[in-house]
Design a protein around this motif. Structure first.
Motif, PDB file in Angstrom:
ATOM      1  N   ALA A 725       0.835  -1.218   0.000  1.00 44.06           N
ATOM      2  CA  ALA A 725       0.000   0.000   0.000  1.00 44.06           C
ATOM      3  C   ALA A 725       0.864   1.260   0.000  1.00 44.06           C
ATOM      4  N   VAL A 726       1.936   1.234   0.791  1.00 45.17           N
ATOM      5  CA  VAL A 726       2.846   2.392   0.818  1.00 45.17           C
ATOM      6  C   VAL A 726       3.496   2.579  -0.546  1.00 45.17           C
ATOM      7  N   SER A 727       3.881   1.497  -1.157  1.00 42.59           N
ATOM      8  CA  SER A 727       4.486   1.590  -2.496  1.00 42.59           C
ATOM      9  C   SER A 727       3.502   2.189  -3.490  1.00 42.59           C
ATOM     10  N   GLY A 728       2.244   1.818  -3.325  1.00 40.65           N
ATOM     11  CA  GLY A 728       1.242   2.387  -4.225  1.00 40.65           C
ATOM     12  C   GLY A 728       1.098   3.884  -4.037  1.00 40.65           C
ATOM     13  N   MET A 729       1.183   4.353  -2.794  1.00 45.10           N
ATOM     14  CA  MET A 729       1.093   5.791  -2.567  1.00 45.10           C
ATOM     15  C   MET A 729       2.331   6.515  -3.115  1.00 45.10           C
ATOM     16  N   GLN A 730       3.493   5.839  -2.974  1.00 43.70           N
ATOM     17  CA  GLN A 730       4.697   6.457  -3.542  1.00 43.70           C
ATOM     18  C   GLN A 730       4.594   6.537  -5.062  1.00 43.70           C
ATOM     19  N   TRP A 731       4.052   5.507  -5.634  1.00 39.97           N
ATOM     20  CA  TRP A 731       3.837   5.552  -7.095  1.00 39.97           C
ATOM     21  C   TRP A 731       2.914   6.692  -7.467  1.00 39.97           C
ATOM     22  N   MET A 732       1.838   6.910  -6.669  1.00 39.45           N
ATOM     23  CA  MET A 732       0.901   7.990  -6.911  1.00 39.45           C
ATOM     24  C   MET A 732       1.610   9.336  -6.793  1.00 39.45           C
ATOM     25  N   LYS A 733       2.493   9.471  -5.801  1.00 38.34           N
ATOM     26  CA  LYS A 733       3.248  10.719  -5.640  1.00 38.34           C
ATOM     27  C   LYS A 733       4.137  10.963  -6.851  1.00 38.34           C
ATOM     28  N   ALA A 734       4.827   9.916  -7.325  1.00 34.28           N
ATOM     29  CA  ALA A 734       5.706  10.070  -8.484  1.00 34.28           C
ATOM     30  C   ALA A 734       4.909  10.463  -9.717  1.00 34.28           C
ATOM     31  N   GLN A 735       3.728   9.848  -9.877  1.00 34.02           N
ATOM     32  CA  GLN A 735       2.912  10.201 -11.055  1.00 34.02           C
ATOM     33  C   GLN A 735       2.402  11.631 -10.956  1.00 34.02           C
ATOM     34  N   TRP A 736       2.057  12.083  -9.774  1.00 33.72           N
ATOM     35  CA  TRP A 736       1.636  13.470  -9.581  1.00 33.72           C
ATOM     36  C   TRP A 736       2.781  14.437  -9.897  1.00 33.72           C
ATOM     37  N   GLY A 737       4.017  14.053  -9.541  1.00 31.44           N
ATOM     38  CA  GLY A 737       5.180  14.876  -9.873  1.00 31.44           C
ATOM     39  C   GLY A 737       5.401  14.948 -11.386  1.00 31.44           C
ATOM     40  N   LYS A 738       5.234  13.768 -12.042  1.00 30.04           N
ATOM     41  CA  LYS A 738       5.374  13.762 -13.505  1.00 30.04           C
ATOM     42  C   LYS A 738       4.307  14.645 -14.158  1.00 30.04           C
ATOM     43  N   LEU A 739       3.091  14.602 -13.616  1.00 26.94           N
ATOM     44  CA  LEU A 739       2.025  15.438 -14.166  1.00 26.94           C
ATOM     45  C   LEU A 739       2.382  16.929 -14.008  1.00 26.94           C
ATOM     46  N   GLU A 740       2.986  17.258 -12.875  1.00 30.48           N
ATOM     47  CA  GLU A 740       3.419  18.647 -12.662  1.00 30.48           C
ATOM     48  C   GLU A 740       4.456  19.051 -13.720  1.00 30.48           C
ATOM     49  N   GLU A 741       5.458  18.190 -13.969  1.00 30.73           N
ATOM     50  CA  GLU A 741       6.496  18.525 -14.934  1.00 30.73           C
ATOM     51  C   GLU A 741       5.921  18.632 -16.353  1.00 30.73           C
ATOM     52  N   GLN A 742       5.004  17.737 -16.672  1.00 33.89           N
ATOM     53  CA  GLN A 742       4.387  17.815 -17.997  1.00 33.89           C
ATOM     54  C   GLN A 742       3.595  19.125 -18.158  1.00 33.89           C
ATOM     55  N   PHE A 743       2.905  19.518 -17.090  1.00 34.16           N
ATOM     56  CA  PHE A 743       2.128  20.749 -17.155  1.00 34.16           C
ATOM     57  C   PHE A 743       3.039  21.973 -17.287  1.00 34.16           C
ATOM     58  N   VAL A 744       4.188  21.917 -16.563  1.00 33.08           N
ATOM     59  CA  VAL A 744       5.146  23.029 -16.667  1.00 33.08           C
ATOM     60  C   VAL A 744       5.748  23.078 -18.059  1.00 33.08           C
ATOM     61  N   ARG A 745       6.056  21.883 -18.612  1.00 34.07           N
ATOM     62  CA  ARG A 745       6.628  21.881 -19.972  1.00 34.07           C
ATOM     63  C   ARG A 745       5.637  22.416 -21.003  1.00 34.07           C
ATOM     64  N   SER A 746       4.382  22.191 -20.735  1.00 32.83           N
ATOM     65  CA  SER A 746       3.387  22.700 -21.694  1.00 32.83           C
ATOM     66  C   SER A 746       3.410  24.228 -21.763  1.00 32.83           C
ATOM     67  N   THR A 747       3.817  24.874 -20.667  1.00 39.81           N
ATOM     68  CA  THR A 747       3.885  26.342 -20.705  1.00 39.81           C
ATOM     69  C   THR A 747       4.972  26.833 -21.659  1.00 39.81           C
ATOM     70  N   SER A 748       6.068  26.071 -21.759  1.00 45.34           N
ATOM     71  CA  SER A 748       7.121  26.445 -22.713  1.00 45.34           C
ATOM     72  C   SER A 748       6.606  26.370 -24.140  1.00 45.34           C
ATOM     73  N   GLU A 749       5.803  25.318 -24.409  1.00 46.66           N
ATOM     74  CA  GLU A 749       5.226  25.220 -25.742  1.00 46.66           C
ATOM     75  C   GLU A 749       4.280  26.388 -26.002  1.00 46.66           C
ATOM     76  N   VAL A 750       3.526  26.744 -24.979  1.00 51.34           N
ATOM     77  CA  VAL A 750       2.630  27.891 -25.129  1.00 51.34           C
ATOM     78  C   VAL A 750       3.439  29.163 -25.336  1.00 51.34           C
ATOM     79  N   GLN A 751       4.535  29.298 -24.595  1.00 49.79           N
ATOM     80  CA  GLN A 751       5.382  30.486 -24.739  1.00 49.79           C
ATOM     81  C   GLN A 751       5.923  30.609 -26.159  1.00 49.79           C
ATOM     82  N   GLU A 752       6.421  29.497 -26.690  1.00 52.69           N
ATOM     83  CA  GLU A 752       6.988  29.545 -28.045  1.00 52.69           C
ATOM     84  C   GLU A 752       5.909  29.807 -29.080  1.00 52.69           C
ATOM     85  N   GLY A 753       4.743  29.185 -28.879  1.00 55.40           N
ATOM     86  CA  GLY A 753       3.644  29.409 -29.813  1.00 55.40           C
ATOM     87  C   GLY A 753       3.151  30.848 -29.772  1.00 55.40           C
ATOM     88  N   MET A 754       3.025  31.378 -28.538  1.00 56.28           N
ATOM     89  CA  MET A 754       2.566  32.760 -28.424  1.00 56.28           C
ATOM     90  C   MET A 754       3.611  33.727 -28.989  1.00 56.28           C
TER      91      MET A 754
END
Length: 815
Positions: A725-754
């Motif tokens: 169960a703890v491993s599953g929560m750690q996996w959830m934390k890692a996936q949430w971190g990846k989602l954060e990085e993907q969302f931040v990277r999307s801003t660079s694409e928006v910046q270049e497009g704008m």
């Protein structure tokens, strides 16, 4: 050719026998050296050939007075004739060639032939004479040929009797009617040029109205105090026994004086011009115009106008000035190509007249600097007065005064209709030639002015537009896009702050309002500053366009006022001095008015239909423009059109119809954050992550319970389930971190497009509002410049052809 018998039957046997003598003394003559040795009593007359000198002699000899004429040929032969040709020949050899000749009595021959009664003895050494001497390879014994002739009374001579002299190159004139047709054709051609100034148009039109049957028109030009009045009085032989002009020192006036033959003596002033009618003048076929003294002429252009209205110029100077004064030199150098005679007064004031007079006359000829021979006559008005009033006391005074020679010269020029026709024809053609020369200089100056406008257009407009375009683009990059990158960096920081405030474990109870929380968090931060900055950027762009169009419009207005007088100098074709003076006065010439000079020298004003035509597109009257203005007027019309184009473009392209066009581009990308798929995508992926985590936890609990139910000891199964169960929560934390990085990277694409969209939109504005309109303006200008330069070149070619035509007519007239 009549036979000898016909001559015998047609010639009066009682006619006097005339004598001539041809003498060959050398292999050739140095004619320039002959000129330098001409002293008092010798007057050079014009000829049609460059290797011949025509001299009039009125000299004192050891045994009396000799008068006659001499032709000096370059191949070493001279011919003397007159009443006593031997005396003239002996005087020429002794005083000019430097070969002393002694006349011995020969009474028998004299009584038989009616000659001088003298024979010549010529002692020679036979040596080659030094350089600079008149003779080249002189003969030890000259060859002499004497001739007798009788004048044919049935033949009307083309020249006056032997004692008179020929006029300035006087050709046998064509019939006046035929020449008038040619002159009319030339005048029409000259007046057809729209660049011809009103001043020259009036002069040419006046030349077209020349009355070939009228008396010869002689213009007298001089400085003050050169005995001009005394000279004119002696030439006119003091009609009615009184002077026509005052002879006192400093008596010259600033008025124009016209003298002509009349039934009774008349002297009146009309509009500033003094009109004098005199009965029985010595030269009845001459109308005199006495110009104001040169220092009193404030504008030589007015004097040049008088020149074009006369046939012959009589330039009067004295031995002290000898045409070396600046006004004298300027005038004679300008008009030496016209029919001119120079009178040098005051020869009796020379200390050593025999030695100094040839030097003075040579100095005068040097000042003339003309390829054509201009007669130069030394004058002593004092001797002429003595000859008239004290003739019995001084019989040689008249001959040595030079006045008879000058009077004979003018009588020859005016005495026959052929000579008058030729001189008037030459004067009219020279006026046309001068007008074409002035026109050629005007066109050259116009071409230079157009080049000046082109250089100014490139500097003031093209370079300015390019610089302003580069400035606007650089300012947008540095002042607007660079801070935009900083705003996008703030977006990244706000996203990370949001993820920090929403840990992964809180997703289980915040999932429903996660998208709303993200929008609310970003709404007050995302690109609001960028929108405001882009609105200011659009405002600055519109302001830059306003100033640019206004600057271009003003620059075109300045270029229209072509700086002719300041940037270009009219280097006129011959006559240079007259052209430059006329061009300078043309530049500031007001609207033409009929002044006293024009009123009395023009028979009637030039009709409006004969005036220089104006440029059809011009709104300025040609009468208020200089000749160079007329030459560049088509270019100014083009500049006016370009000003209209810029004025219309100022309204069409120089303003922004949508001041928020750049802000809307930013708003479009901001909406993607606030209302777009970014927040919803993030919520959906978070929901998927929560579901996966819940399922993993539920599965872990189920697996642990099943293991216990199957007999696995709880002490082992429960810790294992907790670990999973703890491993599953750690996996959830890692996936949430990846989602954060993907969302931040999307801003660079928006910046270049704008950034890309903003640059594209801004450059589109630059192209539509600035580059394309100004490029079209430059294309219109380049085409107009090419057409204008080609027009001037074509005009110059026409002028060259027409000048050659007029010169050909002059050559025909002279030959």
């Amino acid at each position: 050719m009549p036979s000898a018998e016909s001559w015998a039957t047609t010639v009066d046997s009682t006619a006097p026998v005339m004598h001539a003598m041809a003498v060959c003394t050398a292999t050739e003559y140095n004619l320039d050296a002959v000129r330098t040795r001409l002293g008092q009593g010798w007057t050079e007359l014009p000829t049609l050939a460059s290797d011949v000198l025509h001299l009039h002699a009125a000299v004192l000899t050891e045994d009396g007075h000799a008068e006659g004429e001499v032709f000096v040929f370059g191949y070493g032969v001279f011919v003397a004739w007159g009443s006593e040709p031997k005396r003239v020949a002996a005087a020429f050899m002794t005083k000019v060639l430097g070969r002393p000749v002694t006349l011995t009595p020969a009474a028998t021959r004299a009584s038989a032939l009616g000659g001088t009664g003298y024979a010549a003895t010529v002692p020679l050494d036979g040596e080659k004479r030094a350089r600079g001497q008149p003779e080249v390879m002189p003969y030890q014994r000259p060859e002499v040929e004497e001739m007798d002739y009788i004048e044919d009374p049935n033949d009307t001579p083309d020249v006056a009797p032997a004692a008179s002299v020929a006029a300035t190159p006087v050709p046998a004139a064509a019939p006046a009617t035929s020449f008038r047709e040619k002159l009319t054709e030339v005048v029409d051609t000259v007046l057809a040029h729209p660049e011809l100034s009103q001043k020259w148009a009036r002069r040419v039109a006046y030349a077209a109205e020349t009355d070939f049957d009228a008396p010869l028109r002689v213009l007298v030009v001089s400085e003050k105090n050169v005995s001009r009045g005394a000279l004119i009085n002696t030439l006119l032989d003091y009609p009615a026994g009184k002077p026509v002009l005052p002879e006192q020192w400093g008596a010259e006036t600033k008025e124009i004086i016209k003298i002509s033959k009349g039934e009774v003596w008349q002297d009146e002033a009309v509009d500033g011009v003094r009109l004098i009618k005199v009965p029985t003048p010595a030269l009845p076929d001459i109308e005199w115009t006495i110009a104001p003294a040169l220092p009193d002429v404030t504008d030589l252009s007015d004097l040049n106008t008088l020149v074009t209205k006369n046939d012959v110029i009589l330039a009067v100077t004295d031995t002290a000035r000898h045409l070396a004064r600046s006004r004298e030199a300027q005038f004679v150098s300008a008009h030496a190509h016209r029919s001119m005679v120079v009178a040098v007064t005051g020869i009796d004031s020379l200390n050593r007249e025999a030695e100094e007079l040839p030097v003075v006359l040579d100095a005068v000829r040097a000042q003339l600097g003309a390829t054509r021979a201009v007669p130069v006559v030394g004058i002593s008005t004092r001797r002429a007065a003595v000859a008239q009033y004290l003739a019995s006391n001084d019989p040689d005074a008249a001959a040595t005064s030079g006045v008879p020679a000058l009077r004979d010269l003018l009588a020859t020029m005016s005495g026959s209709a052929e000579h008058r026709h030729a001189l008037k024809a030459r004067a009219a053609l020279v006026t046309c030639l001068d007008a074409l020369g002035n026109l050629e200089a005007t066109l050259h100056a116009g071409e230079t002015a157009v080049r000046t406008v082109d250089a100014a257009f490139q500097k003031r407009i093209v370079h300015h537009v390019v610089a302003e375009q580069n400035r606007l683009v650089a300012e947008f990059h540095d002042r607007d896009l660079r801070p935009l990158g900083e705003s996008l960096g703030q977006i990244k920081a706000q996203i990370r702050t949001f993820f920090d405030q929403v840990p992964y474990w809180s997703l289980f109870y915040r999932l429903d309002r996660l998208a709303l929380d993200l929008r609310a968090h970003l709404r007050s931060h995302v690109l609001s500053e960028a929108e405001t900055r882009m609105a200011f950027a659009a405002g600055r762009f519109a302001e830059g366009l306003q100033y640019l169009y206004a600057d271009v419009h003003a620059a075109l207005g300045e270029l229209r006022a072509v700086p002719v007088s300041g940037s270009t100098a009219i280097a006129a074709a011959p006559p240079k001095a007259a052209m430059s003076n006329d061009a300078a006065s043309d530049a500031a010439e007001p609207a033409p008015s009929v002044d006293a000079v024009e009123e009395l020298t023009d028979v009637e004003p030039i009709p409006a239909s004969d005036a220089v035509p104006s440029t059809s597109a011009s709104t300025v009257s040609p009468s208020t423009m200089s000749s160079v203005d007329l030459a560049v007027e088509p270019m100014r019309v083009v500049l006016d059109h370009l000003q209209d184009v810029v004025e219309k473009g100022h309204v069409t392209h120089g303003t922004l119809t949508d001041p928020f066009i750049l802000s809307n581009t930013v708003w479009k990308h901001r909406a993607q954050y606030e209302q777009g798929e970014y927040a919803e995508t993030m919520r959906a992926r978070a929901e998927s992550l929560v579901i996966q985590a819940v399922l993993a936890q539920v599965g872990t609990v189920a697996a642990t319970g099943f293991a216990v139910a199957q007999g696995v000891e709880a002490v082992y199964a429960v810790p294992a389930g907790i670990a999973v169960a703890v491993s599953g929560m750690q996996w959830m934390k890692a996936q949430w971190g990846k989602l954060e990085e993907q969302f931040v990277r999307s801003t660079s694409e928006v910046q270049e497009g704008m950034r890309k969209d903003l640059l594209e939109q801004y450059h589109k504005l630059i192209d539509e509002r600035l580059t394309v309109p100004m490029s079209n303006l430059a294309d219109l200008y380049d085409q107009a410049l090419t057409d204008e330069v080609q027009r001037l070149v074509d005009r110059l070619e026409q002028v060259h052809v027409q000048r050659a035509r007029v010169q050909h007519l002059l050559d025909e007239l002279q030959s």
